[in-house]
Design an enzyme around this catalytic site. Structure first.
Site, short mmCIF file in Angstrom:
data_model
loop_
_atom_site.label_atom_id
_atom_site.label_comp_id
_atom_site.label_asym_id
_atom_site.label_seq_id
_atom_site.Cartn_x
_atom_site.Cartn_y
_atom_site.Cartn_z
N GLY A 66 -1.31 -0.77 1.66
CA GLY A 66 -2.16 0.52 1.91
C GLY A 66 -3.37 0.77 0.95
N ASP A 67 -3.30 0.25 -0.15
CA ASP A 67 -4.67 0.47 -1.03
C ASP A 67 -5.13 -0.77 -1.69
OD1 ASP A 67 -6.37 2.00 -2.83
OD2 ASP A 67 -4.96 3.61 -2.62
N ASP A 68 -5.96 -0.83 -2.67
CA ASP A 68 -6.71 -2.00 -3.23
C ASP A 68 -5.67 -3.09 -3.59
OD1 ASP A 68 -8.78 -0.29 -3.23
OD2 ASP A 68 -8.74 0.26 -5.37
#
Ligand SMILES: *[C@@H]1O[C@H](CO)[C@@H](O)[C@H](O)[C@H]1NC(C)=O
Ligand SMILES: *[C@@H]1O[C@H](CO)[C@@H](O)[C@H](O)[C@H]1NC(C)=O
Ligand SMILES: *[C@@H]1O[C@H](CO)[C@@H](O)[C@H](O)[C@H]1NC(C)=O
Length: 447
Positions: free
Chosen positions: A250-252
């Site tokens: 859900g992120d980098d």
């Protein structure tokens, strides 16, 4: 005159040799950064009362097994074997000279008892927890001051059961910063390979103040809507090599960092010699990211052969006023992007300070960034490059880039400000800041 058979064979042999050399040179790996160790001494979590029923708490078994490894100090270190089964446990610390080996079908599963989760001090380069002031929850699997640690096996799983933490974040009921799935502080000679990481409460793999770290053949999974579940965050660390991995979170996917504003500037520990190779994945945020915490400086980063699907931004460099530090000699090449909001973003305005004591005159320096051989389709905006008025980004070089998508007429494919550099063979045609200021030598020799 016809060549003799011997001549023909000699020529063929030389051709074959040259070809092999070329093939060998192209398939570069992390090998050599950390020696692989085979350990003769082996123990099993079952010897310490491990129960793989998914319900029994195994904290005591992990602590006792690792205590034994630490204190018996067998020559060549000890392997801790986790057989198939689901081992629920609270967080625990690793020790030096150990291999944590997860068999096929082995799952080390984090308890969801957030109330009794141990707290540790903030990192000096952050000055506070990343999410909230004060301390922070210890990572599920933790290590401090270690060397010669291997986490591997047959693709067993380390499951953070992050949902309870994500919900606390969503409901704003978190008292402190969420735990990473694995954090190694001040450690060296680390290998993490052939393991699946699932549902981390926060960042997945966080080597901080570490050197000589190899992470390969890992799979990292978390839902696209899980908050801050970065894949791998090398932080104030050197000689880190990440390769042959699949990351969907859900992120980098991979974010290179080095501390936060005045705390990171004071701690002054850069990240350098970071290699990221043959990584595939997807995320609503960044694919290959540098920053935004970059106050100790980040240099000599190479990311190549990256495949990104359904992304927020393919390649992102981010920093801010007050960050200080530098981001320089960054090379990103051979990237394929399928569906993204943006192909490339380099931004000096991400906001996000630890407190109000940051120095507004601490301007980051961003220079010598080479992005080449990038091909994308379904990319809504090719690039956004916004430097700082009092610290323009320089030597930003784009070469052989083709980003196709459904650009809205209102939205120009490239948007630039306070940046200089060069662009060669870039389509759609980039902004005038990069094309009109072209001078031979403004990009490094690798251009
Ligand atoms: C684990 O390591 C942390 C941080 O180094 C330390 O605060 C904690 O006391 C350790 N826990 C155990 C059980 O040794
Ligand atoms: C583990 O998974 C990775 C990625 O799918 C794969 O490349 C590797 O061969 C697997 N390793 C084992 C020991 O099964
Ligand atoms: C730039 O970084 C690469 C690693 O990506 C390194 O090999 C090279 O020596 C660095 N160049 C300079 C001028 O420091």
């Amino acid at each position: 005159m016809r060549p003799s058979l011997a001549t023909v064979f000699a020529v063929l042999a030389v051709a074959l040799l040259l070809n092999n050399c070329r093939a060998a040179a192209e398939w570069v790996t992390c090998s050599g950064i950390v020696p692989m160790r085979y350990r003769n001494d082996k123990i099993s979590i079952m010897d310490f009362g491990g129960v793989g029923d998914g319900k029994t708490l195994n904290t005591k078994a992990f602590i006792e097994a690792i205590y034994q490894i630490e204190h018996l100090r067998r020559r060549g270190g000890t392997l801790l074997y986790i057989p198939p089964g689901v081992y629920l446990t609270e967080s625990f610390n690793l020790t030096s000279h150990m291999t944590l080996y997860l068999a096929r079908g082995a799952v080390i599963k984090a308890t969801t008892d957030t109330e009794h989760w141990p707290l540790i001090a903030p990192l000096p380069s952050y000055g506070r927890g990343r999410e909230l002031p004060g301390g922070r929850y210890m990572s599920f699997i933790h290590g401090n001051g270690l060397r010669d640690v291997i986490i591997t096996g047959e693709n067993g799983t380390i499951d953070g059961q992050g949902e309870v933490w994500w919900n606390m974040w969503r409901q704003r009921t978190l008292p402190f910063t969420r735990p990473n799935l694995i954090e190694l502080i001040n450690s060296r000679s680390i290998i993490i390979s052939n393991v699946i990481f699932k549902n981390s409460p926060f960042w997945n793999i966080h080597p901080v103040y570490c050197s000589n770290v190899v992470i390969n053949y890992v799979t990292i999974l978390a839902p696209a809507d899980s908050p801050n579940t970065d894949g791998i965050d090398p932080d104030s660390s050197t000689h880190v090599c990440i390769e042959d991995s699949y990351i969907s979170t859900g992120d980098d996917l991979v974010a290179v960092k080095s501390g936060w504003d005045e705390y990171g500037i004071a701690y002054d520990r850069p990240s350098h010699d970071i290699t990221i190779r043959r990584v595939t994945g997807s995320s609503p945020f960044g694919g290959i990211a540098i920053g935004s915490e970059a106050s100790g400086g980040i240099e000599d980063v190479l990311a190549e052969h990256i495949n990104l699907y359904n992304m927020g931004v393919g390649i992102i460099l981010k920093t801010n006023i007050g960050r200080g530090g530098f981001i320089r000699n960054i090379t990103v090449s051979n990237v394929y992007i399928q569906n993204a909001r943006k192909g490339i973003k380099i931004a000096g305005d991400v906001g996000d300070h630890p407190d109000n004591n940051y120095n507004p005159n601490a301007l980051p320096v961003v220079k010598n960034v080479m992005i080449k051989d990038v091909w994308g389709q379904g990319v809504l905006q090719a690039g956004l490059i916004q430097g700082l008025k009092n610290s323009p980004f320089t030597g930003i070089c784009l070469s052989n880039i083709n980003l196709r998508g459904t650009t809205e007429p209102r939205n120009p494919p490239w948007k630039c400000s306070d940046v200089s550099g060069a662009a060669v063979q870039v389509s759609p045609w980039p902004c005038s800041e990069l094309t009109s200021t072209y001078q031979a030598g403004s990009c490094s020799s690798s251009f």
